[in-house]
Design a protein around this motif. Structure first.
Motif, short mmCIF file in Angstrom:
data_model
loop_
_atom_site.label_atom_id
_atom_site.label_comp_id
_atom_site.label_asym_id
_atom_site.label_seq_id
_atom_site.Cartn_x
_atom_site.Cartn_y
_atom_site.Cartn_z
N VAL A 291 12.38 -2.32 -5.47
CA VAL A 291 11.99 -2.62 -6.85
C VAL A 291 12.43 -1.51 -7.80
O VAL A 291 12.86 -1.78 -8.93
CB VAL A 291 10.47 -2.83 -6.94
CG1 VAL A 291 10.03 -2.99 -8.39
CG2 VAL A 291 10.05 -4.06 -6.12
N HIS A 312 5.77 -1.56 -12.51
CA HIS A 312 5.96 -2.66 -11.55
C HIS A 312 4.95 -2.61 -10.41
O HIS A 312 5.05 -3.40 -9.47
CB HIS A 312 7.37 -2.59 -10.96
CG HIS A 312 8.46 -2.81 -11.95
ND1 HIS A 312 8.97 -4.07 -12.24
CD2 HIS A 312 9.16 -1.94 -12.72
CE1 HIS A 312 9.93 -3.96 -13.15
NE2 HIS A 312 10.07 -2.67 -13.45
N ALA A 314 1.77 -3.41 -9.90
CA ALA A 314 0.96 -4.59 -9.56
C ALA A 314 1.79 -5.63 -8.82
O ALA A 314 1.32 -6.23 -7.84
CB ALA A 314 0.36 -5.18 -10.84
N ASP A 315 3.03 -5.83 -9.25
CA ASP A 315 3.89 -6.80 -8.58
C ASP A 315 4.25 -6.33 -7.17
O ASP A 315 4.33 -7.15 -6.23
CB ASP A 315 5.17 -7.03 -9.39
CG ASP A 315 4.90 -7.73 -10.71
OD1 ASP A 315 3.88 -8.44 -10.81
OD2 ASP A 315 5.71 -7.55 -11.65
N ASP A 318 1.22 -6.96 -4.96
CA ASP A 318 1.07 -8.39 -4.67
C ASP A 318 2.08 -8.86 -3.62
O ASP A 318 1.76 -9.70 -2.77
CB ASP A 318 1.24 -9.21 -5.95
CG ASP A 318 0.02 -9.13 -6.85
OD1 ASP A 318 -1.05 -8.71 -6.36
OD2 ASP A 318 0.14 -9.47 -8.05
N SER A 319 3.29 -8.31 -3.68
CA SER A 319 4.31 -8.72 -2.72
C SER A 319 4.04 -8.18 -1.32
O SER A 319 4.60 -8.70 -0.34
CB SER A 319 5.69 -8.24 -3.18
OG SER A 319 5.81 -6.83 -3.10
#
Length: 573
Positions: A291, A312, A314-315, A318-319
Motif C-alpha cells: 500500500v 491508509h 484503516a484500509d 481491514d484488508s
C-alpha cells in the motif's frame, strides 16, 4: 565549552616543579601524581593544564598501572578508582587498525560493599587530535565498552584511529541479559541510570590530562539505544562536561518502554488468541509495503512517506482482518480480532492515568502499519507459550525486557509474575515506578544550560524502529520546540528520521559520518543539513539516500537512478 588548558606558563611550571621534586625523592608514581594534581588545583586557576613531565606516551603508559585515583577527583560519590592494566598497543599488533595507543583498564569503587564496581577502558592515541569521545552502551549494558571499534553507522574508520582519546564502561554491573538482576541493588541502579557516565568521564579526563599535559579541547559523547538515552542524560545532568552529543535511537522514556513491553506480553500470552505468529507479522509488513511503498515515488522496499501511509491505515487493517469464521486457522494470511488488538497495543503505546517523572503520561506507539517489521531477533514473540522467565528469542524483545524490569527493578522479586501486573493501576508499586523513571529516564526537557553553553546534538533514528518507538523521539523533539522555539532548537539540534531503518537492521541501514558532522559543527560552526547515507543492508548494499532533517523525508524525483541519493529530494508531508 569543556574545560580547557590555560595559557599561562606559571601554573604549568609550578606543577612541573612539584612533580620533579617528587621524582627526585623517588616517590612512587601512583602515590605522587594525584596529590600533586589536587595540590595544583588549589593554587592554579580553574582549567589550567597539568604539564607533561617529559617522558613519552609509551613510558607514561606503563607507569599508569597501579594508579589509585582518590574520590575527590570524581564529581559524584565513589570509593575512588584504580588502574588495573596499562599497555601500549603497537600499530603493528595483530588486528589493530588504530595506530599506536595506550590502553588503560580499571575500575571505580562503589560506596557500598557488595555493589559491583564500574569497569572502564581508556584509550590514548599517540597521535592525539585534542578531542575526547565517551562511547555509550546498549541494552542493560553490563559489558565494558572498549572504545576501540568503529562508530555505528560509520564503519570506515574508528574514532581512535582518527586521533580521538576514547573511553567507555560497563555502567556498574556484569552481564547484559533481560533478567537485569542488578536492579535489586540501589547503588547499581543509580550507576546504570546516570552516575556511571559522570564517574567514568571524570576519571578518563584526569588520565587524559595527565598523559598529554592538557585537557581535551572538545569532549563528545556518542551512543545508541541505551547509549542514546545516556547521550540525552549527560546533556540534562552534566551539561558542562560535553561540547557535542550523538544520541541515536534513544531509550528516553525507559520506564515507559518497559511498561509497554509488559502490556504487549499480556496481550500475547494472557489474552486468549492474542499471540501473533511470525508469518502473520510478515504478512502485516508486506501488506504495508503493497500500500505504501510507492507513496514516495519509488518502489524500493522502503516506506518513506509515513504520514501519507498513515492515512491508509484503516484500509490496511481491514484488508488484514479475518472474515467471520476464518480466524484462528493455522498459517492463515489474516488476523483475528485478538491478534489485531495485540498490534493495536504496539501502535497506540501506553497512556498512564498518573504521571512519571517530568509529568510524562505517555509512551508513544510504533509505526506498526507503516512499514515496520516485528519479526527477527528484536521483534515480537516467536513462541506461543511464554517461558519463566521469558527470553528474547522465544518471547520477543519488548516483553522479555519488560518482564525483567518488572521483576527486578519494580517489584524486586524474582518470582514476580508480570502477566498479572496492572500497569495502569500499579498500587504499591507506583512510587517505585515513578522513582525509576527519574533515575533511569531522560525525559527532562530542560536543556537550557547545555544550549546556553553552545552544546550540539545529532540524533538519528529509524522510522521503522521496532524497539524504541520513533514517535517517542519525535515527541521529545517537538516538546523542545514548544519549550524553546524552533529557532533555538535548530541552533543546537539535528534530528534525522530514517525511512526503512529499524533498530540496527531493516530495509535500509544508513552509513554516514555523524562524528565528523558533529565535530565540524562544534569546531567550525558548520551546522549539518541534508546528509548522504550509504545503505549497508546486505541485500541492497551500496545504494544511497539523502538523510533529511525531520520532518522532511526523501522523495524520488521521477527520473535518475533510484539507487542514488541525487535522484531524491527532501520534502515535507
Amino acid at each position: 565549552m569543556s574545560a580547557r588548558a590555560g595559557s599561562s606558563g606559571a601554573p604549568r611550571a609550578f606543577v612541573s616543579l612539584c612533580v620533579s621534586v617528587l621524582v627526585a625523592l623517588r616517590v612512587p608514581l601512583h602515590v605522587r601524581v594525584w596529590p600533586v594534581l589536587l595540590l595544583a588545583a588549589d593554587v592554579v586557576s580553574a582549567g589550567a593544564a597539568v604539564a607533561a613531565t617529559g617522558p613519552t606516551l609509551a613510558t607514561q603508559c606503563t607507569q599508569f598501572a597501579g594508579f589509585t585515583l582518590p574520590p575527590g577527583i570524581i564529581g559524584l560519590p565513589t570509593g575512588g578508582a584504580r588502574i588495573d592494566t596499562a599497555e601500549m598497543i603497537a600499530a603493528t599488533a595483530r588486528n589493530n587498525q588504530n595506530g599506536d595507543y595506550c590502553r588503560i583498564t580499571g575500575s571505580i569503587k562503589p560506596l557500598k560493599p557488595g555493589t559491583p564496581g564500574i569497569r572502564f577502558d581508556v584509550n590514548l592515541p599517540r597521535r592525539w587530535n585534542g578531542r575526547a569521545l565517551q562511547v555509550g552502551g546498549g541494552g542493560y549494558n553490563g559489558v565494558v565498552v572498549s572504545g576501540t571499534g568503529v562508530m555505528p553507522f560509520w564503519p570506515n574508520r574508528a574514532p581512535l584511529a582518527q586521533g580521538y582519546a576514547t573511553f567507555g564502561d560497563d555502567s556498574g554491573h556484569v552481564g547484559n541479559s533481560a533478567l537485569a538482576v542488578f536492579g535489586l541493588d540501589d547503588e547499581a541502579v543509580v550507576n546504570f541510570g546516570y552516575a556511571h557516565l559522570k564517574k567514568t568521564h571524570d576519571v578518563a579526563l584526569a588520565l587524559i590530562e595527565h598523559a598529554y599535559g592538557r585537557p581535551p579541547e572538545h569532549t563528545y559523547f556518542a551512543g545508541g539505544s541505551t547509549g542514546g538515552r545516556e547521550g540525552y542524560t549527560v546533556m540534562q545532568r552534566f551539561p558542562d562536561d560535553y561540547d557535542g552529543v550523538i544520541a541515536n535511537s534513544p531509550a528516553l522514556n525507559f520506564s515507559g518502554v518497559r511498561l509497554l513491553g509488559v502490556k504487549v506480553g499480556q496481550t500475547e500470552y494472557a489474552t486468549p488468541g492474542g499471540f501473533v505468529p511470525p508469518p502473520l507479522l510478515e504478512r502485516v509488513y508486506q501488506r504495508t509495503l503493497e500500500v505504501c511503498d510507492r507513496l514516495d515515488g519509488a518502489a524500493d522496499g522502503i516506506v518513506s512517506d509515513v504520514g501519507a501511509c498513515r492515512k491508509h491505515e484503516a484500509d490496511v487493517i481491514d484488508s488484514l482482518r479475518c472474515p467471520p469464521g476464518k480466524a484462528g486457522i493455522a498459517n492463515d494470511s489474516c488476523l483475528s480480532g485478538a491478534q489485531l488488538a495485540t498490534l493495536d497495543v504496539l501502535r497506540d503505546g501506553l497512556s498512564l492515568p498518573w504521571p512519571l517523572a517530568w509529568n510524562v503520561h505517555r509512551y508513544r506507539g510504533y509505526n506498526v502499519f507503516q512499514g515496520t517489521l516485528f519479526t527477527g531477533m528484536l521483534g515480537l514473540a516467536h513462541d506461543d507459550a511464554h517461558g519463566t522467565p521469558p527470553t528474547i528469542v522465544a518471547n520477543g524483545y519488548l516483553f522479555s525486557q519488560g518482564d525483567g524490569y518488572a521483576r527486578y527493578f519494580i517489584a524486586r522479586d524474582p518470582a514476580f509474575d508480570s502477566l498479572k501486573f496492572d500497569v495502569l493501576h500499579p498500587g504499591r508499586y507506583q512510587r517505585q515506578v515513578v522513582a525509576l523513571s527519574r533515575t533511569i529516564g531522560a525525559m527532562n526537557p530542560d536543556l537550557s544550560r547545555y544550549i546556553a553553553r553552545g552544546g550540539k546534538l545529532i540524533t538519528l533514528q529509524g522510522l521503522a524502529d521496532e524497539v524504541i518507538s520513533p514517535n517517542q523521539t519525535i515527541a521529545y523533539h517537538d516538546a523542545l520546540v514548544d519549550r524553546f522555539g524552533s529557532g533555538t532548537v535548530d541552533s543546537f539540534m539535528r534530528l534525522y528520521m530514517v525511512p526503512g531503518f529499524q533498530h540496527g537492521s531493516g530495509a535500509f541501514i544508513p552509513s554516514t559520518d555523524l562524528l565528523g558532522a558533529l565535530d565540524n559543527w562544534v569546531t567550525h560552526d558548520v551546522a549539518p543539513e541534508t546528509l548522504t547515507a550509504t545503505d549497508i543492508a546486505a541485500a541492497t548494499n551500496g545504494r544511497s539516500r539523502p538523510l533529511c532533517r525531520y520532518p522532511m523525508f526523501p522523495r524520488y524525483g521521477g527520473k535518475g537512478n533510484v539507487n542514488l541519493a541525487s535522484s531524491f529530494v527532501c520534502v515535507g508531508s
